[in-house]
Design a protein around this motif. Structure first.
Motif, PDB file in Angstrom:
ATOM      1  N   GLU A  26       0.825  -1.134  -0.060  1.00  0.00           N
ATOM      2  CA  GLU A  26       0.049  -0.150  -0.159  1.00  0.00           C
ATOM      3  C   GLU A  26       0.818   1.291  -0.043  1.00  0.00           C
ATOM      4  N   GLU A  27       2.062   1.146   0.351  1.00  0.00           N
ATOM      5  CA  GLU A  27       2.818   2.274   0.558  1.00  0.00           C
ATOM      6  C   GLU A  27       4.315   2.423  -0.363  1.00  0.00           C
ATOM      7  N   TYR A  28       4.998   1.720   0.047  1.00  0.00           N
ATOM      8  CA  TYR A  28       6.594   1.702  -0.347  1.00  0.00           C
ATOM      9  C   TYR A  28       6.459   0.930  -1.836  1.00  0.00           C
ATOM     10  N   GLY A  29       5.758   0.026  -2.120  1.00  0.00           N
ATOM     11  CA  GLY A  29       5.709  -1.013  -3.174  1.00  0.00           C
ATOM     12  C   GLY A  29       6.738  -2.074  -2.664  1.00  0.00           C
ATOM     13  N   PHE A  30       6.838  -3.019  -3.263  1.00  0.00           N
ATOM     14  CA  PHE A  30       7.631  -4.426  -2.832  1.00  0.00           C
ATOM     15  C   PHE A  30       8.990  -4.302  -3.004  1.00  0.00           C
ATOM     16  N   PHE A 130      12.401   6.852 -14.064  1.00  0.00           N
ATOM     17  CA  PHE A 130      12.326   5.301 -13.523  1.00  0.00           C
ATOM     18  C   PHE A 130      13.140   4.738 -14.784  1.00  0.00           C
ATOM     19  N   SER A 131      13.892   5.484 -15.467  1.00  0.00           N
ATOM     20  CA  SER A 131      15.123   4.741 -16.457  1.00  0.00           C
ATOM     21  C   SER A 131      16.238   4.929 -15.720  1.00  0.00           C
ATOM     22  N   ASP A 132      16.403   5.568 -14.641  1.00  0.00           N
ATOM     23  CA  ASP A 132      17.847   5.867 -14.161  1.00  0.00           C
ATOM     24  C   ASP A 132      18.297   4.944 -13.174  1.00  0.00           C
ATOM     25  N   GLY A 133      19.255   4.399 -13.084  1.00  0.00           N
ATOM     26  CA  GLY A 133      20.105   3.698 -12.467  1.00  0.00           C
ATOM     27  C   GLY A 133      19.426   2.295 -11.982  1.00  0.00           C
ATOM     28  N   LEU A 134      19.291   1.927 -10.605  1.00  0.00           N
ATOM     29  CA  LEU A 134      18.370   0.611 -10.447  1.00  0.00           C
ATOM     30  C   LEU A 134      17.131   0.587 -10.834  1.00  0.00           C
ATOM     31  N   ALA A 135      16.192   1.640 -10.860  1.00  0.00           N
ATOM     32  CA  ALA A 135      15.075   1.983 -11.530  1.00  0.00           C
ATOM     33  C   ALA A 135      14.822   1.519 -12.950  1.00  0.00           C
ATOM     34  N   GLY A 136      15.992   1.755 -13.703  1.00  0.00           N
ATOM     35  CA  GLY A 136      15.865   1.139 -15.059  1.00  0.00           C
ATOM     36  C   GLY A 136      16.222  -0.327 -15.010  1.00  0.00           C
ATOM     37  N   VAL A 137      16.913  -0.746 -14.208  1.00  0.00           N
ATOM     38  CA  VAL A 137      17.322  -2.099 -14.234  1.00  0.00           C
ATOM     39  C   VAL A 137      16.029  -3.162 -13.944  1.00  0.00           C
ATOM     40  N   ILE A 138      15.514  -2.656 -12.863  1.00  0.00           N
ATOM     41  CA  ILE A 138      14.220  -3.344 -12.326  1.00  0.00           C
ATOM     42  C   ILE A 138      12.928  -3.159 -13.135  1.00  0.00           C
ATOM     43  N   PHE A 139      12.961  -1.867 -13.648  1.00  0.00           N
ATOM     44  CA  PHE A 139      11.706  -1.848 -14.495  1.00  0.00           C
ATOM     45  C   PHE A 139      12.208  -1.314 -15.791  1.00  0.00           C
ATOM     46  N   LYS A 144       4.615  -0.803 -14.057  1.00  0.00           N
ATOM     47  CA  LYS A 144       3.460  -0.908 -14.495  1.00  0.00           C
ATOM     48  C   LYS A 144       2.264  -1.194 -13.472  1.00  0.00           C
ATOM     49  N   ASN A 145       2.613  -1.694 -12.297  1.00  0.00           N
ATOM     50  CA  ASN A 145       1.694  -2.270 -11.365  1.00  0.00           C
ATOM     51  C   ASN A 145       1.796  -1.398 -10.264  1.00  0.00           C
ATOM     52  N   ASN A 146       0.460  -1.339  -9.571  1.00  0.00           N
ATOM     53  CA  ASN A 146       0.237  -0.439  -8.312  1.00  0.00           C
ATOM     54  C   ASN A 146       1.182  -0.608  -7.428  1.00  0.00           C
ATOM     55  N   THR A 147       1.756  -2.003  -7.225  1.00  0.00           N
ATOM     56  CA  THR A 147       2.687  -2.079  -6.179  1.00  0.00           C
ATOM     57  C   THR A 147       4.109  -2.109  -6.596  1.00  0.00           C
ATOM     58  N   ASP A 148       4.474  -1.640  -7.882  1.00  0.00           N
ATOM     59  CA  ASP A 148       5.866  -1.640  -8.053  1.00  0.00           C
ATOM     60  C   ASP A 148       6.570  -0.529  -7.171  1.00  0.00           C
ATOM     61  N   CYS A 149       7.763  -0.707  -6.687  1.00  0.00           N
ATOM     62  CA  CYS A 149       8.305  -0.043  -5.609  1.00  0.00           C
ATOM     63  C   CYS A 149       8.712   1.495  -6.315  1.00  0.00           C
TER      64      CYS A 149
END
Ligand code: GCU
Length: 343
Positions: A26-30, A130-139, A144-149
């Motif tokens: 609900e808050e931070y994402g998984f 969300f293309s920068d650094g770790l964000a770009g690697v995991i997404f 896409k999902n409401n629970t994506d961190c």
């Protein structure tokens, strides 16, 4: 204080697993997944021992594979001269060079601690890119999902990777691994400790809304304020609670309670109304039952704090210092005092 807590109708504490499930959904994402493999390289940051020979300073490069992709980030590590093993902090920081505004290097060494300085933007940018650094690697295709961190979970995850390195360094005492941060990075430090039991202690400095402070009837920043300006710190689901805090199946006491039965301190500043010092103290009260098990004590305090108060008797510590929103030397000294009192 009891009256204030009752008025807020806080959800009852659940098991750690359930609370972490709700906070992530609900808050931070998984949290990002554990890396498939991880390696480290280490280079001295100065040629000679630093700070009059009291310490050693390195830059560690953490290199890992996640979702089949390579990702690496640097982190500095300062260790006192000597064999150790030393207790240490992972300080998730707004600044990179050592010493800096939020990293009083000599005081840390003089108090017998080692410390990582993790510059948060080395992990991923503090914006909605969300293309920068770790964000770009995991997404790779964006969230896409409401629970994506969001970004807080990513910075917290990187702090946990510092522990992966610490496990390889005999001069660091894994039984005494602490994590700390200020403001948005105080929120991050709490998430890091809540989701990784290797941290035995966390300090939240002026973390406020979505950190240590109870959201219901918050007198400072609200969920609506934070979701408007910093939506990318959280998962999409969090926006549901804009102007709707009483419908949350959680509140921030879940975050502190997820650190039980370990140790946590919450530091507030009396001029920092935006972070709501009273809301921060309330979550210490409300999280207390989670710690009051197996002979441990939770939050030992019988009144609303006044400036200068320190309540360090239990596993949850709280203090209210004079002054503004800042991670000051006084805050660091409070952490040293709390840790010493628990040894
Ligand atoms: C803003 C934000 C806070 C945050 C702070 C910071 O003030 O509203 O939630 O803690 O920035 O990180 O400095």
């Amino acid at each position: 204080m009891k009256k204030l807590i009752n008025e807020r109708q806080l959800p009852s504490l659940l098991s750690r697993e359930e609370m972490l499930g709700i906070l992530q959904r609900e808050e931070y994402g998984f949290m990002p997944p554990s890396p498939d493999c991880i390696s480290f390289s280490k280079a001295p940051l100065r040629n000679e021992n630093v700070f009059a020979g009291k310490g050693l300073l390195w830059e560690i490069t953490v290199a890992l594979k996640i979702n089949g992709k390579d990702f690496s980030f640097p982190v500095s590590l300062m260790i006192p001269e000597g064999e150790g093993p030393f207790p240490f902090f992972v300080n998730i920081n707004f600044e990179k060079n050592i010493p800096n505004y939020y990293f009083p290097a000599e005081e840390i060494l003089d108090n017998g601690f080692a410390a990582f300085n993790l510059y948060f933007k080395d992990v991923t940018a503090d914006n909605d890119d969300f293309s920068d650094g770790l964000a770009g690697v995991i997404f790779p295709e964006g969230r896409k999902n409401n629970t994506d961190c969001g970004k807080i979970a990513m910075w917290a995850w990187a702090a946990q990777r510092c522990l992966d390195y610490a496990e390889t360094e005999p001069r660091l005492d894994m039984k005494r691994a602490a994590v700390c941060g200020h403001s948005r990075l105080g929120k991050t430090a709490l998430v890091a400790a809540a989701t990784d039991e290797r941290f035995y202690y966390a300090h939240s400095n002026d973390s406020g809304c979505s950190g240590a402070s109870i959201a219901r009837d918050n007198t400072g920043e609200t969920v609506s304020d934070i979701c408007r300006v910093f939506p990318y710190w959280f998962c999409e689901n969090y926006k549901k609670y804009t102007d709707n805090e009483y419908s949350m199946p959680f509140d921030q006491h879940f975050l502190l309670a997820s650190i039980a039965p370990r140790f946590v301190t919450v530091g507030s500043a009396d001029e920092d109304a935006w972070a709501d010092p009273t809301g921060e103290q309330l979550s210490c009260f409300a999280a207390s039952p989670a710690f009051e098990k197996d002979g441990q004590s939770g939050f030992i305090c019988d009144r609303k704090a006044v400036t200068g108060d320190t309540f360090f008797e239990g596993n949850i510590g709280y203090f209210l210092r004079k002054g503004r929103h800042f991670f000051s030397r006084e805050d660091w000294n409070k952490m040293f005092e709390f840790i010493r009192s628990k040894n």
